[in-house]
Scaffold this motif. Structure first.
Motif, short mmCIF file in Angstrom:
data_model
loop_
_atom_site.label_atom_id
_atom_site.label_comp_id
_atom_site.label_asym_id
_atom_site.label_seq_id
_atom_site.Cartn_x
_atom_site.Cartn_y
_atom_site.Cartn_z
N PHE A 31 0.27 2.53 -3.53
CA PHE A 31 0.48 1.16 -3.05
C PHE A 31 0.42 0.19 -4.22
O PHE A 31 -0.55 0.19 -4.99
N PHE A 66 4.22 2.72 -0.71
CA PHE A 66 4.12 1.55 0.16
C PHE A 66 4.06 0.28 -0.67
O PHE A 66 3.31 0.19 -1.65
N SER A 67 4.86 -0.70 -0.28
CA SER A 67 4.85 -2.00 -0.92
C SER A 67 5.44 -3.01 0.03
O SER A 67 5.85 -2.68 1.15
#
Length: 344
Positions: A9, A55-56
């Motif tokens: 992330f 994930f971003s």
């Protein structure tokens, strides 16, 4: 392959680099690619055959679409990426050579991840099926809301008994919103199982003094053992810390090794002399990706550390943020084949 499901992330950016060893705008071109610490780790793990999600938070535009497509090309899962307001961050790179150091200029204000705040992410959905979560000290430096979002992510990960790794990654040019890095990172690091750092990260991100000298040639391994002991004493729930050992002779000649302290034993990797460096940006991320892979695919922690050090060594010869090597490439160097002879 370990069979685990990993997730990283953080912020992935548009990377604009002056060609070769040119200064900024020496010519009227900049090379455009993508990069960012956590995405770099995800690409490494995917290249080694692992199942990894990135994930971003990214804007809804064509540049972000191209970025996601690039990650997918490496086999990184992007289905959890969240699209929203804001822009895509940019960083400009001028590569150093000989005695001229590399230079990085950030343009990240009001990026999508900088504007995101606690409550904007459904972490139960994002963490579904994940066994290992990787974050860095870069994301909480971007903005105060990104820091709070990082803390929210770590708390959710620990509630779900997900293993957490963190590369402390101190970036002095990012801490601009009024809080000191050690004030923030000391709280976040309490949730970390596996920490990764260099001596400057430990001092600046955690406020723990490091009696080491990286400017005078050979590094004192015993002092790094003591430094790891200090961190593990300060964070009783942390299982281990890996510290990278970079001897910077010039911008394109580095000595490179690493050590690992797991409270029981202290391991030191083989040292590599890396000359004529092509691109050292992403070298630490290559180490982090290699260590995560090694810890979950080798029976000994010494072997895991050797894999990480070799993976990072190879990254110094690869242009761009991503470490475009396979596990077989790394294992070949681990086995002592660093001749660079043409493979026919």
């Amino acid at each position: 392959m370990s069979g685990l499901r990993y997730m990283t992330f953080g912020e992935i950016m548009l990377r604009l680099r002056a060609p070769g060893q040119e200064r900024f705008f020496q010519s009227n071109m900049l090379e455009a690619t993508f990069g960012g610490g956590e995405a770099n780790v995800a690409v490494s793990l995917a290249n080694y055959g692992e199942t990894v999600e990135y994930f971003s938070l990214l804007p809804q535009n064509d540049i972000a679409d191209s970025c996601i497509a690039e990650l997918r090309r490496f086999g990184v899962g992007t289905s959890r990426v969240q699209r929203g307001k804001g822009r895509m961050g940019i960083y400009f790179l001028e590569s150093g050579f000989n005695q001229l150091p590399s230079k990085v200029i950030y343009d990240r204000e009001n990026s999508a991840i900088a504007l995101a705040a606690p409550g904007d992410v459904d972490w139960d959905t994002v963490f579904e099926g994940i066994d290992w979560f990787h974050i860095t000290g870069i994301t909480p430096a971007i903005s105060e809301t990104a820091m709070l979002l990082s803390l929210e992510a770590l708390r959710h990960a620990k509630r779900k008994n997900i293993t957490v790794s963190c590369d402390l990654n101190y970036r002095k040019n990012l801490w601009k919103y009024g809080k000191k890095a050690c004030e923030v990172m000391s709280e976040l690091t309490a949730y970390v199982d596996v920490a990764i750092a260099n001596e400057e990260d430990v001092q600046n991100a955690l406020g723990i003094e490091a009696d080491v000298d990286v400017t005078g040639g050979e590094l004192d391994r015993e002092k790094y053992r003591q430094l790891g002991d200090k961190v593990l004493e300060a964070y009783p729930d942390m299982k281990m810390i890996a510290i990278t050992l970079r001897e910077s002779h010039s911008a394109d000649w580095n000595g490179w090794a690493a050590c690992l302290n797991d409270r029981t034993d202290f391991y030191v990797s083989k040292k590599y002399e890396i000359r004529d460096i092509v691109d050292r940006v992403g070298g630490g991320d290559a180490f982090a990706g290699g260590l995560i892979y090694g810890l979950n695919n080798y029976d000994s922690r010494q072997a895991a550390l050797e894999f990480a050090a070799a993976a990072s060594c190879l990254k110094h010869s690869v242009p761009g943020d991503f470490n475009r090597v396979s596990a077989a490439d790394v294992e070949k160097l681990m086995g002592g084949d660093g001749s660079g002879r043409v493979q026919r």
